[in-house]
Design a protein around this motif. Structure first.
Motif, mmCIF file in Angstrom:
data_model
loop_
_atom_site.group_PDB
_atom_site.id
_atom_site.type_symbol
_atom_site.label_atom_id
_atom_site.label_comp_id
_atom_site.label_asym_id
_atom_site.label_seq_id
_atom_site.Cartn_x
_atom_site.Cartn_y
_atom_site.Cartn_z
ATOM 1 N N ALA A 180 61.313 63.987 19.125
ATOM 2 C CA ALA A 180 62.493 64.852 19.179
ATOM 3 C C ALA A 180 63.179 64.720 20.538
ATOM 4 C CB ALA A 180 62.087 66.302 18.936
ATOM 5 N N ALA A 181 64.507 64.752 20.502
ATOM 6 C CA ALA A 181 65.278 64.614 21.736
ATOM 7 C C ALA A 181 64.984 65.786 22.657
ATOM 8 C CB ALA A 181 66.767 64.546 21.414
ATOM 9 N N ARG A 182 64.649 65.483 23.901
ATOM 10 C CA ARG A 182 64.266 66.535 24.842
ATOM 11 C C ARG A 182 64.622 66.120 26.260
ATOM 12 N NH1 ARG A 182 58.449 69.172 24.276
ATOM 13 N NH2 ARG A 182 59.509 69.799 22.366
ATOM 14 N N VAL A 183 65.159 67.066 27.002
ATOM 15 C CA VAL A 183 65.448 66.893 28.427
ATOM 16 C C VAL A 183 64.599 67.899 29.184
ATOM 17 C CG1 VAL A 183 67.199 66.960 30.230
ATOM 18 C CG2 VAL A 183 67.795 66.099 27.962
ATOM 19 N N VAL A 184 63.742 67.425 30.073
ATOM 20 C CA VAL A 184 62.839 68.271 30.843
ATOM 21 C C VAL A 184 63.343 68.340 32.279
ATOM 22 C CG1 VAL A 184 60.471 68.649 31.590
ATOM 23 C CG2 VAL A 184 60.912 67.618 29.365
ATOM 24 N N VAL A 185 63.536 69.551 32.771
ATOM 25 C CA VAL A 185 64.077 69.771 34.111
ATOM 26 C C VAL A 185 63.065 70.562 34.916
ATOM 27 C CG1 VAL A 185 65.950 70.776 35.446
ATOM 28 C CG2 VAL A 185 66.428 69.754 33.220
ATOM 29 N N ASN A 186 62.737 70.064 36.093
ATOM 30 C CA ASN A 186 61.880 70.783 37.026
ATOM 31 C C ASN A 186 62.786 71.517 38.004
ATOM 32 O OD1 ASN A 186 60.057 71.618 39.068
ATOM 33 N ND2 ASN A 186 58.689 69.930 38.603
ATOM 34 N N ALA A 187 62.864 72.835 37.844
ATOM 35 C CA ALA A 187 63.791 73.616 38.657
ATOM 36 C C ALA A 187 63.377 73.671 40.122
ATOM 37 C CB ALA A 187 63.912 75.033 38.102
ATOM 38 N N ARG A 188 62.104 73.419 40.421
ATOM 39 C CA ARG A 188 61.640 73.493 41.809
ATOM 40 C C ARG A 188 61.962 72.231 42.593
ATOM 41 N NH1 ARG A 188 57.549 75.581 38.677
ATOM 42 N NH2 ARG A 188 56.509 73.551 38.689
ATOM 43 N N ALA A 233 77.911 74.015 25.133
ATOM 44 C CA ALA A 233 79.125 73.552 24.467
ATOM 45 C C ALA A 233 78.834 72.723 23.222
ATOM 46 C CB ALA A 233 79.977 72.741 25.431
ATOM 47 N N GLY A 234 77.566 72.361 22.999
ATOM 48 C CA GLY A 234 77.211 71.576 21.829
ATOM 49 C C GLY A 234 77.383 70.090 21.998
ATOM 50 N N ALA A 235 77.620 69.628 23.241
ATOM 51 C CA ALA A 235 77.795 68.198 23.461
ATOM 52 C C ALA A 235 76.487 67.482 23.735
ATOM 53 C CB ALA A 235 78.752 67.966 24.636
ATOM 54 N N LEU A 236 75.440 68.193 24.090
ATOM 55 C CA LEU A 236 74.148 67.585 24.370
ATOM 56 C C LEU A 236 73.241 67.790 23.166
ATOM 57 C CD1 LEU A 236 72.226 66.206 26.436
ATOM 58 C CD2 LEU A 236 71.589 68.495 27.203
ATOM 59 N N GLN A 237 72.924 66.706 22.463
ATOM 60 C CA GLN A 237 72.054 66.784 21.288
ATOM 61 C C GLN A 237 70.603 66.580 21.724
ATOM 62 O OE1 GLN A 237 74.963 64.743 20.914
ATOM 63 N NE2 GLN A 237 75.999 66.483 19.976
ATOM 64 N N ALA A 238 70.038 67.594 22.344
ATOM 65 C CA ALA A 238 68.663 67.528 22.816
ATOM 66 C C ALA A 238 68.200 68.928 23.159
ATOM 67 C CB ALA A 238 68.525 66.614 24.034
ATOM 68 N N GLU A 239 66.889 69.087 23.175
ATOM 69 C CA GLU A 239 66.282 70.354 23.585
ATOM 70 C C GLU A 239 66.142 70.358 25.097
ATOM 71 O OE1 GLU A 239 62.092 72.857 23.100
ATOM 72 O OE2 GLU A 239 62.474 71.064 21.922
ATOM 73 N N LEU A 240 66.662 71.381 25.744
ATOM 74 C CA LEU A 240 66.620 71.488 27.200
ATOM 75 C C LEU A 240 65.468 72.388 27.587
ATOM 76 C CD1 LEU A 240 68.114 70.600 29.759
ATOM 77 C CD2 LEU A 240 69.465 72.686 29.600
ATOM 78 N N GLU A 241 64.490 71.840 28.288
ATOM 79 C CA GLU A 241 63.304 72.581 28.698
ATOM 80 C C GLU A 241 63.204 72.599 30.211
ATOM 81 O OE1 GLU A 241 58.403 72.429 28.203
ATOM 82 O OE2 GLU A 241 59.684 71.045 27.092
ATOM 83 N N VAL A 242 63.079 73.774 30.780
ATOM 84 C CA VAL A 242 62.972 73.944 32.232
ATOM 85 C C VAL A 242 61.535 74.349 32.548
ATOM 86 C CG1 VAL A 242 63.827 75.194 34.237
ATOM 87 C CG2 VAL A 242 65.380 74.657 32.344
ATOM 88 N N ILE A 243 60.900 73.591 33.430
ATOM 89 C CA ILE A 243 59.517 73.849 33.814
ATOM 90 C C ILE A 243 59.471 74.300 35.259
ATOM 91 C CG2 ILE A 243 58.585 72.228 32.130
ATOM 92 C CD1 ILE A 243 58.197 70.222 34.349
#
Length: 375
Positions: free
Chosen positions: A261-269, A365-375
């Motif tokens: 599944a499309a996923r973008v993982v972001v490390n906020a730190r 806005a619906g332009a990114l077709q992926a799950e955005l996960e912040v760790i």
């Protein structure tokens, strides 16, 4: 063969070659079953114990600040028949209280050796050159499963003189290879049930189906059944020896994994952003600019006139400036590949922190077709 029939044959072959990518999809990436699943109950168990390290070169715990080190040493000496007079001042410099941890592997039997980690609990400066005395290691149930003892291996080094200090790596933790002996084995449900449960690393119904199909194809229909997106039930042979051979065979089966599944993982730190190959973006327009607010204070002295009997007053004069950098409106085309997404995001010229805000806005806005996960 006539020229007209040859021409028709060449056109047909060209059509088949051009449409091969459409009608014959590429094979999914194959991995072994042991890399994506584990057998339920066949797992390591964590052990922990409290002990003492002796033989340090004056770098042990300071007894005035770590009284539990003295209490532990007194308890150990009493077990050996040595009684310390009450109120005796013990200045220990070569002893340190430590916490010993280990991982008991599955199917470990009494007599086998395992590695252990030793970490200082008090304020010892260094554990280099120390020896861990016999320390029982207990599991979560309070039972003793291993006994640890041995000379420590410290990868760090340090020196100090006249207030100056140089330290390389870490001196208050070390490791003892094969430093513990297993005293008790952990019972496993390996021989207690006729069905083994395979737990997948990620919940994916397609992967669970592929695992069950691969096992049934190799061992016969009805051998495996997918329970849900994470677990697969497998029927085991009755004989223990046959079970080992059975699991050895299915562990090396090739499993076709579909695109995750499309996923973008972001490390906020740290600002790190990682996205997989399934991430796509739709056509959109993005304008990004930086807004900065600067506040500067300048002390102002108000002094009274001569002979006015006034008082000197000090005040602060604040200067507030707001600067907003212009951001051009950039049109991002639709990206169906990861390389297209990277090129589109690089066109914005934003740093990772700004890119996090842009990705969140694109997701809304619906332009990114992926799950955005912040760790």
């Amino acid at each position: 063969m006539t020229t007209q029939r040859l021409l028709k044959l060449l056109i047909a072959l060209a059509f088949v070659a051009a449409s091969a990518a459409v009608w014959w999809p590429t094979q999914a990436h194959a991995v072994r079953l042991k890399e994506i699943a584990a057998v339920q109950g066949v797992r390591p168990n964590q052990l922990m114990g409290y002990g003492l390290v002796v033989g340090l070169d004056g770098t042990g715990d300071q007894t005035t600040q770590t009284p539990f080190t003295v209490q532990s040493l007194n308890a150990m000496l009493q077990q050996m028949g040595i009684t310390v007079p009450p109120g005796a001042a013990m200045q220990l410099k070569n002893v340190a209280a430590v916490l010993v941890t280990a991982s008991l592997p599955p199917f470990a039997q009494p007599g086998q050796a395992i590695d252990i980690n030793v970490s200082s609990l008090g304020n010892a400066k260094s554990l280099r050159g120390g020896t861990l005395i016999a320390t029982p290691l207990k599991g979560a149930d309070g039972q003793i499963y291993a006994l640890a003892q041995g000379n420590m291996v410290i990868s760090g080094a340090g020196a100090s003189a006249n207030g100056s200090k140089v330290t390389v790596n870490h001196l208050s933790a070390g490791r003892i290879p094969n430093g513990a002996t297993v005293e008790r084995s952990v019972p496993t449900p390996w021989l207690q049930s006729s069905i083994a449960q395979l737990d997948l690393q990620s919940d994916d119904f397609n992967t669970a189906r592929e695992v069950a199909d691969a096992i049934n194809k190799a061992k016969g229909n009805g051998t495996a059944e997918a329970q849900n997106g994470r677990t697969v039930a497998v029927r085991l042979p009755a004989n223990a020896g046959e079970r080992v051979a059975f699991m050895a065979d299915i562990e090396n089966l090739d499993i076709s994994r579909a695109t995750p599944a499309a996923r973008v993982v972001v490390n906020a730190r740290t600002g790190s952003i990682v996205m997989n190959q399934a991430v796509t973006i739709g056509p959109c327009a993005v304008a990004h600019g930086n807004l900065s607010v600067t506040i500067s204070s300048t002390p102002v002295i108000s002094q009274p006139s001569p002979m006015s009997q006034g008082q000197t007053v000090s005040e602060q004069k604040s200067d507030i400036r707001i600067n907003q950098e212009p951001g051009a409106l950039i049109q991002l085309p639709a990206g169906t590949k990861l390389t297209d997404v990277v090129k589109a995001l690089n066109a914005l010229g934003a740093n990772p922190q700004d890119l996090l805000a842009i990705l969140q806005a694109m997701k809304t806005a619906g332009a990114l077709q992926a799950e955005l996960e912040v760790i």
